[in-house]
Each structure stands twice: as structure tokens, then as C-alpha cells.
Design a protein around this motif. Structure first.
Motif, PDB file in Angstrom:
ATOM      1  N   HIS A   1      40.413  32.384  41.643  1.00 49.48           N
ATOM      2  CA  HIS A   1      40.404  34.391  42.074  1.00 49.48           C
ATOM      3  C   HIS A   1      41.160  34.488  40.654  1.00 49.48           C
ATOM      4  O   HIS A   1      42.553  33.765  41.060  1.00 49.48           O
ATOM      5  N   ILE A   2      40.406  35.947  40.168  1.00 51.09           N
ATOM      6  CA  ILE A   2      41.882  36.726  39.803  1.00 51.09           C
ATOM      7  C   ILE A   2      41.203  38.090  39.660  1.00 51.09           C
ATOM      8  O   ILE A   2      40.473  39.047  39.728  1.00 51.09           O
ATOM      9  N   THR A   3      42.217  39.286  40.463  1.00 47.30           N
ATOM     10  CA  THR A   3      42.307  40.086  40.202  1.00 47.30           C
ATOM     11  C   THR A   3      43.304  41.246  39.762  1.00 47.30           C
ATOM     12  O   THR A   3      44.476  40.181  39.446  1.00 47.30           O
ATOM     13  N   ALA A   4      42.754  41.597  38.990  1.00 44.57           N
ATOM     14  CA  ALA A   4      43.529  43.463  38.316  1.00 44.57           C
ATOM     15  C   ALA A   4      43.890  44.156  38.883  1.00 44.57           C
ATOM     16  O   ALA A   4      43.312  44.843  39.530  1.00 44.57           O
ATOM     17  N   VAL A   5      45.736  44.508  39.096  1.00 43.26           N
ATOM     18  CA  VAL A   5      45.961  45.473  39.493  1.00 43.26           C
ATOM     19  C   VAL A   5      46.311  46.236  38.539  1.00 43.26           C
ATOM     20  O   VAL A   5      47.389  45.700  37.611  1.00 43.26           O
ATOM     21  N   VAL A   6      46.124  47.559  38.260  1.00 43.82           N
ATOM     22  CA  VAL A   6      46.882  48.292  36.979  1.00 43.82           C
ATOM     23  C   VAL A   6      47.101  49.730  37.664  1.00 43.82           C
ATOM     24  O   VAL A   6      46.842  50.536  38.791  1.00 43.82           O
TER      25      VAL A   6
END
Length: 246
Positions: free
Chosen positions: A233-238
Motif C-alpha cells: 500500500h502506497i500513499t503520497a502526502v504532499v
């Protein structure tokens, strides 16, 4: 690039100044209210309002949708993507002060803004690793620190943050003027896992952190490396998302 020199570059820049300085009152950088934090609550509410965004690339969406047309046609290697604000005034200037002028005072308030974005805190709590988007050796030497690592260190416990697992193997040519597909091709081979630790992401939930997301090509390329290595599972937080052209 290894040894004490690398460790010095990766050390949080805030460690170079006393921690109590972050708690001193100051002027809001936008409205100049005094006394205040680096950015006051009123300005945060005004310039970072809640916005409906695509769940996999954080592009703004009209009401009733959860995913943009590009992501429906070609799903990115991200399970989720969250952005705290649009890359519009005053955020470009704030980010420039932090990123290019080495103003360490911005790291904590910008990370707080990111953490307060809906669904970011649960993602950080549930993940196994928090990885900053890496800089090339040349860019790291030029800047002296990785702004994504500074944000990551304030978003999650240091036990989760790892600045040496995901690597930028080369600098790429300018992405401006390229289509999404061309940007992705331009970034092929630009990211890799540290060879001796390539299995470290197998079966893991990862949060990728960056300051600004433009087309998403860099984030997607890095995420694909993690996906290929077995991340589940990969989440991007920018911090800020550049809105696509109308």
C-alpha cells in the motif's frame, strides 16, 4: 556518497538551532499579525481551505467525483494521494523560503498543515515506513538538505522515517512542456532502492512525502519502484499540489 558527510546532510536542519526557538511568538508571514506563529490560524483557513481532490493524484475535482479522468484511464501506482493546499499564493513564497533559503522555521508549521489534512493522520499511523522523495546527489549538495526529509521527520516518529532507502539515481532534464507520458519516460530509472535493502519494503505500507507535486510523474515513478519491490500500500502526502491546466 556515504559516511559522516551524508549523515550531516541528512540531519534535520532544525537540529542546528535550539528547539525552544520554535515556540517563540512571531509575526504571521502572510498577514503580519503579532504575536502569532509562523502562519496564523486565520491565514491557514483562508489559504488552505478543504478541497475535493482525486483520491489517487490529488487533482481538484468537481462535487460528486472521487477520481479524475486521467487516473480512471490509467491508474497510477498510488493507493491514495493527499495534498494540504493548492500551489498558489502565498504557498510558493513560503515554500521558497524553506526550500531555497534554508529557513528551518517553516518545517514545523508546514508539516502541521500537512498532518491536519483529512485522512493524512490515519495514513501516517497505519504505515510501516515514511519515505521522503529523494534528491539527486548534485541537488542535495547544492541545497544542503532535503526539504521532503525535514517534513517527513515532523510528520512521523523517526523510527518510521528513512531517508536512505529510496534513492534518486540521476538528475533528469527539465519536465516543463512534456506530456504526462513523456514525463514518465523521462524519469525511467531515476529512482531505485538501496541495493542492500531492496527487500525492506516487501509487504509494507508506505507513505511517500514531498513538498510540491506538479504533474505527479516523479511521485508515480518512485511509487512504481516501491510497488515492484513488493510494497502492499502506497500513499503520497504532499504539501502543495499544482493544479493542472484548465
Amino acid at each position: 556518497m556515504s559516511g559522516p558527510w551524508l549523515a550531516g546532510l541528512l540531519r534535520p536542519i532544525s537540529s542546528l538551532r535550539p528547539a525552544w526557538l520554535a515556540h517563540l511568538p512571531s509575526q504571521c508571514a502572510v498577514c503580519h499579525a503579532w504575536p502569532s506563529r509562523r502562519m496564523c490560524d486565520d491565514c491557514v483557513m483562508r489559504f488552505a481551505p478543504p478541497t475535493l481532490r482525486c483520491r489517487t493524484c490529488a487533482s481538484p475535482l468537481p462535487d460528486g467525483l472521487s477520481q479524475c479522468g486521467d487516473c480512471v484511464k490509467q491508474a497510477p501506482p498510488l493507493d491514495a494521494c493527499m495534498a494540504a493546499c493548492a500551489y498558489v499564493w502565498p504557498w510558493p513564497e513560503c515554500i521558497a523560503q524553506f526550500k531555497f533559503r534554508g529557513d528551518a522555521g517553516w518545517a514545523a508549521p508546514l508539516a502541521t498543515l500537512m498532518r491536519s489534512t483529512p485522512w493524512v493522520e490515519p495514513a501516517l499511523d497505519a504505515c510501516d515506513l515514511v519515505l521522503p522523495m529523494p534528491l539527486s546527489r548534485e541537488r542535495l549538495r547544492e541545497r544542503g538538505f532535503n526539504q521532503a526529509y525535514e517534513l517527513a521527520c515532523r510528520l512521523a516518529p523517526k523510527s518510521k522515517c528513512d531517508a536512505t532507502l529510496l534513492l534518486r539515481t540521476r538528475e533528469t532534464t527539465a519536465q516543463s512542456g512534456l506530456t504526462r507520458a513523456e514525463r514518465l519516460r523521462n524519469l525511467q530509472g531515476a529512482f531505485a532502492l538501496e541495493p542492500l535493502r531492496a527487500t525492506a519494503v516487501q509487504g509494507k505500507r508506505i507513505v511517500l512525502v514531498d513538498d510540491v507535486m506538479t504533474s505527479g510523474a516523479s511521485m508515480f515513478s518512485a511509487a512504481q519502484v516501491l510497488r515492484t519491490a513488493g510494497a502492499v500500500h502506497i500513499t503520497a502526502v504532499v504539501l502543495a499540489r499544482t493544479d493542472p491546466p484548465s
